[in-house]
Scaffold this active site. Structure first.
Site, PDB file in Angstrom:
ATOM      1  CG  ASP A 200       5.297  22.548  -4.406  1.00 32.58           C
ATOM      2  OD1 ASP A 200       6.552  22.355  -3.268  1.00 32.58           O
ATOM      3  OD2 ASP A 200       5.980  22.979  -5.121  1.00 32.58           O
TER       4      ASP A 200
ATOM      5  CG  ASP B 139      10.526  34.538  -1.771  1.00 37.18           C
ATOM      6  OD1 ASP B 139      11.468  33.235  -1.536  1.00 37.18           O
ATOM      7  OD2 ASP B 139       9.402  34.368  -1.510  1.00 37.18           O
TER       8      ASP B 139
ATOM      9  CG  ASN C 133      11.070  35.462   2.439  1.00 35.14           C
ATOM     10  OD1 ASN C 133       9.711  35.291   0.927  1.00 35.14           O
ATOM     11  ND2 ASN C 133      11.539  34.262   2.238  1.00 35.14           N
TER      12      ASN C 133
ATOM     13  CG  ASN D 184      -0.563  -0.088   2.479  1.00 39.57           C
ATOM     14  OD1 ASN D 184       0.423  -0.705   1.855  1.00 39.57           O
ATOM     15  ND2 ASN D 184      -1.052   0.955   3.192  1.00 39.57           N
ATOM     16  CG  HIS D 185       3.732   2.755   2.799  1.00 41.44           C
ATOM     17  ND1 HIS D 185       3.400   4.000   2.949  1.00 41.44           N
ATOM     18  CD2 HIS D 185       3.273   2.117   3.860  1.00 41.44           C
ATOM     19  CE1 HIS D 185       2.766   4.148   4.806  1.00 41.44           C
ATOM     20  NE2 HIS D 185       2.504   2.589   4.868  1.00 41.44           N
TER      21      HIS D 185
ATOM     22  CG  HIS E  86       1.514  -4.973   1.317  1.00 47.63           C
ATOM     23  ND1 HIS E  86       2.706  -4.817   1.815  1.00 47.63           N
ATOM     24  CD2 HIS E  86       0.816  -4.091   2.151  1.00 47.63           C
ATOM     25  CE1 HIS E  86       2.607  -3.867   2.749  1.00 47.63           C
ATOM     26  NE2 HIS E  86       1.686  -3.686   2.863  1.00 47.63           N
TER      27      HIS E  86
END
Lengths: 740, 165
Positions: A664, A708, A706, A254-255, A306
Site C-alpha cells: 500500500d 467497495d 464490502n 536504527n529506528h 547509537h
C-alpha cells in the site's frame, strides 16, 4: 538494643541447636522464655518474607528476559522478512512492464532527492492552512518563542499543521546537510553535556523548562517508534535543533529508518495523525533521517553512537562516507531488479542428493519462472526450492553485509545460478559501498557482549556483538576514553560494561510495560565524568507495591510468550511427540522445557517459567495436547475463524501487516484491485501455486467483502488465509517424509 | 517394589532433572555467561528453588561454595553439587501457613488479631535477623492497612500465600 553482631551470634547458636526441629510444631517448647519465643517468631517471619522477596526478584528477572528475547526475535523477523523480499525481487521475473514497475516501486532503493525535486514532491506551499486551524504557527527562521509555543501546544494535545511540519522538515534537512558525519562537541562551549536516548514527552518538557539551555544536549537516536507521541517528539527535537544549533546534537539510531518504522508503528502514527498529507511527510522524513549524523565526539575523548562498534569500525572512513546515500540501513547496497536464469539441473527436474524435508517457515520460497512448472516434477522441485530458500536467505544475509569475516569477498547477487558477465562487473564496483554500508550498520545495530571477540549479531539480525577487546582497540586507536551508546533497554536506565569503558544509556522508562524499567540520562562536565539522573515517568508506577509492579509487567510478558508458543503449535506437537515414544500423550516437565526451547530458540530459563505457563500436571507429567488446546482457547478471537488456521495467521500477522503497508505504497490503508493482482501474482509464484489471471480477479472480487472496490487489511489477511488453506490441502495429498 | 536397576535409573532421572532446574535458575543471574554469579545473588537463587533458609543457614551454605580466597563470585561447578544435595535431602522446607500465623500471634501480645505498624517495625528491625530499612519499607507497603495503620496479619498472610500461587 543488642548489637547486630551479638544477635547473629545468639541466633546462630540457637538455630544450631534447634535446626532439626524447625519443622515440628512451633510450640513444642512450652518451657522456653518469652524473649526466646519472640526471637524465634521474628526469625521465622523474616525468613519467610525474604524467601517471598527472592521469588519476586526471580520473577522480575525472568520477565525481563522474556521481553528482551521476544523483542530481539521480532527484530530478527523483520530482517528475515526484508531479506526474503530482496530475494523475491531478485528471482521474480515480471511478465510485463507494469509488473516490473510494481516490483521496483516496492523495493528500489530510494535516491536522495535534489533540493528542487524534493520541494516539488513535498510541496508545502500547496498545503493550505485554513483559518479554522487553531494550532501553533511557525515562521522561519525559527525563534525560541516558536519552540516554546510548540511545547505548550503539544501539552494541550494540539497538532502541528502539515504545512508547518513539511516546512520544518525541509529546514531541518538543510541544516543537517551541513553537518559532518561525526559531530564534534566541546565542553569548553557549554559547561555540561547531557545525553539522552529515546524518551516520552514528559521528562523532555521538564528538562527544557529547568535548564533554559545553559547546557548542550546530545540525543542518541531512536526518537521514534517509542510510544504514541513520536511525531510530537520529532517536531520538538527538530525545532530546538534549528533554534539552538550549537547546543543540540542528534545521532541517527536504527529506528530512524523507514523500513523499521513500517514495522514498529511510527508510519502508522503519522498516517493516523496526518490523513491527507501523511504520505508527503513520510517521504520527506526518509530524506531527513538519512542526513542525521552518525556519531558525536566530545572533546575528542568520548564517542557517542547509537548501537556500538565492530572490529572493522574506522572513524576516519566513517567521516568520509556520504551518509545520505543510505536511506534505509536495512536495504544494504543499491539493488537492481535482474532476472535469473535457472540452473540447468533444475530445468531437467533433478533434485540434489540429500534434500532435507521441508521446514515450516512463514514464507516458503520459490524461484520459478512461469512455464517451468510443467517441465519439472512439482514435489521434488518444491522440496529442493525450500532447501535452497534457506540457503539463499543465508546468502542474502551475507550479501547485505551481515558477515563475520572482514574484507568479505562475497559477490553480490549470489545464488546457485550462473552469472552473466555484466552481473560480475557490477558486483566489483559496489564492494566499496558495501564496506561503507557495513560501517554504518555496525554503528547503529551492534551490542556489547562480555566475551572477547566480534561476531555477527544473530539476535538482531544486523550489526555485531563486540567484546571488551574490540572496545579497547577502538578507544586506543583513536585516543578515546569512553564509549557511550544506547540501543538496549536497561532496568536501571543505564549500565556500564567492558571495564567501565562502555556506557549504555536508555531514557525511555516503562519501555516494555508500566513499571518495567527506569529511564536515565547522563551528564558530562569538562572532567568527562558521567553523572546519572534516573526517573520513572508514570505516576502509577510509584504507587504500586513491588509485588504489584512485578505482577503487572509479568502478565504482559507471559501473554506475549503464550502468543508466541501458540504460533508454533504444530512445531511444538512434533517436538513433544519426539519425547513421547510410547504415545501416552504425556511428557515429563523436564522434557517439556527442552522441547520448547528447541522450537522457540528464545534462550529462556523454561524451568523457572514453567509454573506460570503450565497449570495442571498429573504426577509430574504434562498432557501436552490439552495444554496446547488451553493456549489456543486464549487466542481465539471473537470472529469465526477455523482454529487450525489461527496458528498461521498469528505467526504471520505482524509480517502480513508489514507486507500490506509496503504494498500500500500510498499509505491509504487500502489496496486497489490492480495492486492486489500484482501482489498475488508475486505470492503465488513463490508459493508454487498456479492461478490464472481470471482466478486472481475472481479472488480479488470475492475478498472485497464490502464491495467497495478496495481491499483493506482485514480482507487482505483473510485472503492470505484462504490461499494457505488451499496450499495445505495440496500438501496433505502429497506424501511427506517426516512423521509429523 | 521396583527392581533395583529401575529404581536407580529413576533416581538418576530425578537427579538430572534437579540439576537442570538448578542450572536454569543459576543462569538467570549469570550476566557474563561464564557460569558464575555474584555472591550476593546466591540467596535469591537458593530461595527461588523452593528453599527457605534463615540468614545464618544461608551463611553456612555460602561457606561451602565460596572459593578459598573469596572472589565475590560463586561458580556453578561448586554450587551445583551442594544445591543438588540440599534439594534431594529436602532441607530448608518452606514454612506452613499455620506456623507462620502462630509466629505472628506470638508477637501479638494483646491477642487482638493485629499488630500496629510501630510494633511490626520494632520486631522486624530489632529482633531475630533484623531487616534492612529497604526490606522494612517494602514489607510495610503491602502489609499495613492505610486506614487503620495496623497489620491485620491473618489477612496479610492469606494475601501473600494466594499471590505466591
Amino acid at each position: 538494643m543488642r548489637s547486630h553482631q551479638g544477635e547473629l551470634e545468639v541466633s546462630r547458636k540457637s538455630l544450631t541447636i534447634e535446626r532439626d526441629l524447625w519443622d515440628q510444631t512451633f510450640f513444642s517448647f512450652m518451657t522456653v522464655k518469652k524473649e526466646f519465643l519472640t526471637f524465634k517468631a521474628a526469625v521465622l517471619i523474616q525468613r519467610w518474607y525474604r524467601r517471598y522477596v527472592a521469588r519476586l526478584e526471580m520473577r522480575r528477572r525472568c520477565t525481563w528476559r522474556i521481553f528482551q528475547s521476544i523483542e530481539y526475535s521480532c527484530e530478527q523477523d523483520q530482517i528475515k522478512l526484508h531479506n526474503f523480499f530482496s530475494y523475491l525481487m531478485d528471482h521474480f521475473t515480471p511478465s510485463s512492464s507494469k509488473e516490473r514497475d510494481f516490483i521496483s516501486r516496492m523495493l528500489t532503493e530510494e535516491e536522495s532527492y535534489k533540493d528542487t525535486e524534493l520541494e516539488k514532491l513535498c510541496d508545502y506551499e500547496s498545503v493550505e492552512v485554513l483559518d479554522s486551524y487553531t494550532g501553533p504557527h511557525l515562521s522561519f527562521p525559527l525563534l525560541p518563542d516558536h519552540a516554546t509555543a510548540l511545547l505548550e501546544a503539544f501539552k494541550q494535545k494540539q497538532q502541528l499543521h502539515a504545512h508547518y511540519v513539511l516546512k520544518l522538515l525541509h529546514e531541518t534537512r538543510r541544516h543537517l546537510m551541513q553537518l559532518p558525519n561525526i559531530n564534534h562537541v566541546s565542553t569548553c562551549y557549554s559547561e555540561e553535556i547531557t545525553i539522552w536516548e529515546g524518551f516520552a514527552v514528559c521528562p523532555l518538557l521538564t528538562l527544557w523548562h529547568l535548564t533554559y539551555f545553559l547546557f548542550s544536549y546530545v540525543f542518541n537516536g531512536d526518537f521514534v517508534d517509542r510510544g504514541k507521541q513520536s511525531v510530537e517528539i520529532l517536531i520538538i527535537l527538530f525545532a530546538f535543533l534549528l533554534v539552538y544549533p550549537k547546543e543540540v546534537h542528534l545521532n541517527r539510531g536504527n529506528h530512524e529508518d523507514h523500513m523499521v518504522n513500517l514495522r514498529y508503528g511510527f508510519t502508522k502514527e503519522v498516517m493516523q495523525k496526518y490523513k491527507v498529507h501523511g504520505k508527503k511527510i513520510l517521504k520527506m522524513l526518509q530524506n531527513v533521517f538519512c542526513w542525521l549524523p552518525l556519531a558525536t565526539l566530545i572533546d575528542q575523548k568520548v564517542l557517542i553512537v547509537h548501537g556500538g562498534v565492530s572490529d572493522m569500525t574506522d572513524l576516519e572512513l566513517l567521516a568520509k562516507i556520504q551518509r545520505h546515500k543510505f536511506v534505509s540501513v536495512l536495504r544494504g547496497k543499491k539493488r537492481k531488479g535482474k532476472s535469473r536464469h535457472m540452473d540447468s539441473k533444475v530445468i531437467n527436474g533433478e533434485s540434489p542428493v540429500g534434500v532435507d524435508p521441508p521446514r515450516s517457515s512463514s514464507f516458503p520460497g520459490s524461484c520459478l519462472q512461469p512455464g517451468l512448472a510443467s517441465t519439472a516434477s512439482r514435489t521434488e522441485l518444491s522440496q529442493w526450492v525450500r532447501q535452497t530458500v534457506e540457503e539463499e536467505l543465508e546468502k542474502c544475509r551475507r550479501q547485505v553485509g551481515f558477515s563475520e569475516t572482514p574484507g568479505d569477498k562475497e559477490l553480490t547477487c549470489v545464488s546457485s545460478v550462473t552469472m552473466t558477465e555484466s552481473e560480475l562487473e557490477s558486483c566489483e564496483t559496489s564492494e566499496s559501498s558495501q564496506g561503507e554500508w557495513k560501517q554504518i550498520v555496525d554503528l547503529l545495530w551492534s551490542d556489547p557482549m562480555p566475551q572477547e571477540g566480534c561476531k555477527m549479531n544473530t539476535v538482531r539480525g544486523g550489526g555485531c556483538y563486540f567484546g571488551p577487546d574490540v572496545t579497547e582497540n577502538i578507544l586506543q586507536k583513536h585516543s578515546l576514553q569512553l564509549l557511550i551508546r544506547s540501543h538496549e533497554c536497561k532496568q536501571e536506565g543505564y549500565e556500564f560494561c567492558h571495564n567501565r569503558k562502555v556506557l549504555t544509556i536508555f531514557s525511555a522508562s516503562n519501555y516494555y510495560e508500566i513499571g518495567s524499567n527506569r529511564g536515565a540520562y547522563v551528564k558530562l562536565g569538562p572532567d568527562l565524568v558521567p553523572h546519572f539522573v534516573q526517573y520513572q515517568a508514570n505516576k502509577t508506577a510509584h504507587t504500586l507495591t513491588l509485588r504489584q509492579r512485578i505482577s503487572r509487567v509479568e502478565e504482559s510478558a507471559f501473554r506475549a510468550l503464550r502468543e508466541k508458543l501458540f504460533a508454533h503449535t504444530s512445531d511444538l506437537i512434533c517436538a513433544f511427540k519426539g519425547y513421547d515414544q510410547e504415545e501416552t500423550g504425556t511428557i515429563t516437565l523436564s522434557d517439556w522445557a527442552t522441547a520448547v526451547e528447541s522450537v522457540l530458540h528464545l534462550g529462556l530459563p523454561w524451568r523457572m517459567l514453567r509454573p506460570q505457563l503450565v497449570h495442571s500436571t498429573a504426577g509430574g507429567l504434562l498432557e501436552y495436547k490439552s495444554w496446547l488446546d488451553y493456549l489456543a482457547v486464549e487466542q481465539r478471537s471473537k470472529e469465526h475463524i477455523q482454529s487450525s488456521l489461527l496458528e498461521t495467521i498469528y505467526r504471520n500477522r505482524s509480517n502480513l501487516e508489514t507486507i500490506f503497508r509496503i504494498i500500500d505504497s500510498d499509505h491509504s490503508g487500502l489496496i486497489s484491485f490492480e495492486e492486489f493482482h500484482q501482489t498475488w501474482t508475486l505470492f503465488s509464484s513463490h508459493m508454487n501455486i498456479e492461478l490464472t489471471d481470471d482466478g486472481i480477479s475472481d479472488l480479488a472480487r470475492s475478498i472485497d467483502f464490502n464491495k467497495d472496490g478496495n481491499i483493506d487489511f482485514n480482507e487482505f489477511l483473510e485472503a492470505f488465509r484462504l490461499i494457505e488453506h488451499t496450499h495445505c490441502d495440496d500438501k496433505a495429498a502429497l506424501p511427506t517424509s517426516d512423521g509429523c | 517394589s521396583l527392581p533395583k536397576k529401575e529404581r536407580d535409573s529413576q533416581t538418576q532421572t530425578i537427579i538430572a532433572d534437579i540439576q537442570k532446574k538448578i542450572t536454569d535458575a543459576f543462569e538467570v543471574f549469570d550476566h557474563e555467561c561464564n557460569k558464575t554469579v555474584d555472591v550476593r545473588e546466591i540467596g535469591t537463587i537458593i530461595r527461588s528453588l523452593g528453599c527457605c533458609p534463615s540468614e545464618s543457614e544461608l551463611h553456612d551454605l555460602l561457606a561451602e561454595v565460596e572459593e578459598e580466597e573469596p572472589t565475590g563470585y560463586i561458580r556453578l561447578e561448586k554450587f551445583l553439587p551442594m544445591m543438588t544435595k540440599v534439594l534431594m535431602e529436602r532441607r530448608y522446607r518452606p514454612i506452613p501457613e499455620d506456623i507462620l500465623l502462630r509466629a505472628f500471634e506470638v508477637l501479638d501480645e494483646n491477642k487482638c488479631g493485629h499488630l500496629t505498624k510501630e510494633e511490626l517495625v520494632k520486631y522486624m528491625t530489632e529482633e531475630g535477623e533484623p531487616f534492612t530499612q529497604e526490606e522494612m519499607e517494602e514489607m510495610l507497603s503491602a502489609a499495613v492497612d492505610p486506614e487503620t495503620n495496623t497489620v491485620r496479619y491473618r489477612d496479610y498472610i492469606t494475601m501473600m500465600v494466594v499471590d505466591e500461587n
